[in-house]
Design a protein around this motif. Structure first.
Motif: not given
Length: 337
Positions: A137, A141, A173, A196, A199-206
């Motif tokens: 997983q 990701r 995590e 990119n 940025q996506e991971l930061q937004q998705q995972l908070g």
């Protein structure tokens, strides 16, 4: 971001009066002096500056990969600097790092699956089939395939190796990730892909992140807040948009003048600094930037400038910043006439 001396309730991490000295045979290197900033929960703080400014040292002190000489790092209400080795071990899961060199930071003798799974094993997060599923997983990701777990680091490109490093950091995590120049060793086209992804991971995972870089264009793209370091001291800090729109410290203006402009018709006057960054073994008196500052006066050699607020969350350490800001405003009005 707050400039107060007390930890900020809205911050996941509050660094206060961070100091780091390295004893050498020639004297003491003052790598960091009175460094204080907040990292807002769920946001990205960028730390920028030239090589030798203390950026990496600050990140490693926070994680206690090197021991600080003084100060505090209040993480979720706990001072990391006061924890014993045993107590700190419990926090390792919550704090992770992405290293600059995606090749040297990966053990060449370990398969990718074992590199990512090492922290999972250390913190006893999963075993057997559940462990393998978790690794698969994580690879997915970051844009890799499950079968990549069986390969070795040398079989991947630089960008892919950095994705493996990101997957390793995410494996436990964490709540806070310190990214130490994670794209500086990559080609420009690959840099954009990795940025990119981050940025996506930061937004998705908070996630909350500290992003260390010498490149202000990268920091502008990714970060919510900015800290500008020079020779171990903070020159300016504040919200990214405000610092970019209204840089108040001469050093920040120098860094911004080197950022490429997307519009080929637009012009930006490049400010060229004279000389090299001084040795931290013998830093200048007063303002450490004064020996290269085009606006320095005698008082700059006598006073260590305190950081003063120019707006609610924007502060600058320059005794002439108000005077220079007024001069720039007058010049701008003249240009409009």
């Amino acid at each position: 971001m707050t400039n107060a001396s007390e930890p900020n309730d809205g911050a996941l991490l509050s660094v206060r009066n961070l100091e780091k000295q390295f004893p050498t045979s020639s004297g003491t290197v003052r790598a960091l002096s009175d460094v204080s900033f907040d990292v807002r929960r769920g946001c990205i703080l960028g730390i920028v500056g030239e090589s030798g400014s203390g950026k990496t040292t600050a990140g490693r002190c926070i994680l206690r990969l090197i021991e600080p000489s003084g100060g505090e790092a209040i993480f979720d209400g706990v001072d990391l600097f006061k924890l014993s080795e045993k107590e700190l071990r419990a926090y390792r899961r919550r704090l992770q790092i992405i290293f600059q060199d995606p090749y040297s930071s990966l053990n060449p003798r370990m398969r990718v699956g074992d590199i990512i799974g090492e922290a999972i094993d250390t913190h006893r997060l999963a075993r057997g089939a559940a462990r393998e599923e978790r690794i698969a997983q994580l690879l997915g990701r970051v844009g890799l395939r499950p079968e990549h777990a069986r390969r070795y680091p040398h079989e991947f490109s630089g960008g892919q190796r950095q994705r493996i490093g990101i997957a390793r950091a995410l494996a436990v995590e964490p709540e806070l990730i310190i990214a130490d120049e994670p794209v500086s060793a990559l080609d420009v086209s690959v840099q954009a892909q990795v940025l990119n992804l981050m940025q996506e991971l930061q937004q998705q995972l908070g996630l909350t992140m500290v992003f260390i870089s010498h490149d202000l264009s990268v920091v502008e793209y990714l970060c919510d807040d900015i800290v500008v370091l020079y020779l171990g001291r903070i020159m300016e800090m504040g919200p990214a948009q405000e610092v970019y729109a209204n840089p108040r410290h001469p050093y920040t203006q120098v860094l911004l003048s080197a950022v490429p402009v997307a519009d080929p018709r637009a012009k930006r006057d490049r400010i060229i600094l004279k000389g090299d960054i001084p040795s931290p073994l013998n830093p200048p008196s007063g303002c450490v930037f004064r020996t290269r500052c085009p606006y320095a006066v005698q008082a700059c050699a006598e006073i260590v400038p305190p950081r003063e607020d120019v707006s609610r969350d924007h502060s600058v350490a320059c005794i002439r910043q108000a005077e220079l800001a007024g001069q720039r405003e007058f010049e701008n009005q003249e240009n409009l006439l």
